[in-house]
Design an enzyme around this catalytic site. Structure first.
Site: not given
Length: 241
Positions: A152, A148
């Site tokens: 990002k 993740y």
């Protein structure tokens, strides 16, 4: 007023609040979410006077299908909000290749593909606004979220790079929310949730509206001077400082 906006992941959380705020400010909003959320999505889009597209962006032909639907029914877009995203949390040692690939595919690769297709098809209006939803996890990292955080962080870097290449006054920016009270963060273990809430100046989680208002500002004509920025919406969180 008079703008057409696309918001992905619009059925719940930051996405739905962003769509609501854009509609409040006068935009016609195309709300996109997965088919499993179609009932809630259709009802929500109707409530704000918008349109609903139930589409799984993970599907191989999803980008082509999306662009074809948009261009044939709506013409060009003025605002694109890339909010759709997933988590598949595990420590890197325990993370499968499928868990890594799924997060990178939706959270970063699909955003790149959609933007590229919109630009190639001339489906963005002059002075259009593109806003991506990154995260302070992409700035600071987070335990159990290597995939993740990578997606990002990649989105933040991509935003800065793309800003130097866009034509006709189109801008691209990103927001990096801190701990926001959503369905996604409700699945975080209790201790981690409390740490997220207490790591900022307010000692509480943020609300989707906090992020939506910033996204809405970056979507307005008045934001022309902002391009290639990654703006934290985190209540002065200590993470990444």
């Amino acid at each position: 007023k008079g703008k057409t906006a696309l918001v992905t992941g619009a059925a719940f959380g930051i996405g739905s609040e962003t769509a609501r705020v854009l509609a409040r400010d006068g935009a016609v909003v195309v709300c996109l979410d997965i088919p499993a959320n179609q009932a809630a999505l259709t009802q929500f889009a109707s409530n704000i006077g918008g349109h609903a597209i139930a589409l799984d962006l993970m599907a191989d032909n999803a980008v082509n299908e999306l662009i074809q639907t948009l261009t044939s029914q709506l013409g060009v877009l003025d605002i694109v909000i890339h909010n759709a995203g997933i988590t598949r949390d595990k420590t890197l040692r325990k993370m499968s290749a499928e868990q890594w690939d799924a997060v990178m595919h939706l959270n970063l690769e699909k955003i790149i593909s959609i933007n590229q297709a919109l630009l190639e098809k001339g489906a963005l209006n002059r002075d259009a606004r593109i806003v991506g939803v990154s995260s302070i996890s992409g700035i600071a990292g987070n335990f159990g979220q290597t995939n993740y955080a990578c997606s990002k962080g990649g989105l933040a870097g991509y935003t800065r790079a793309l800003s130097k290449e866009l034509p006709n006054g189109i801008t691209v920016n990103a927001v990096a929310p801190g701990f926001i009270e959503t369905r996604m963060t409700s699945k975080v273990p209790l201790i981690a949730r409390e740490m997220g809430r207490r790591s900022n100046a307010f000692s509480q989680g943020g609300l989707p509206l906090d992020v939506a208002e910033v996204i809405a500002y970056l979507s307005q004509p008045a934001s022309q001077s902002l391009n290639g920025n990654v703006l934290r919406v985190c209540g002065q969180s200590l993470l990444g400082r």
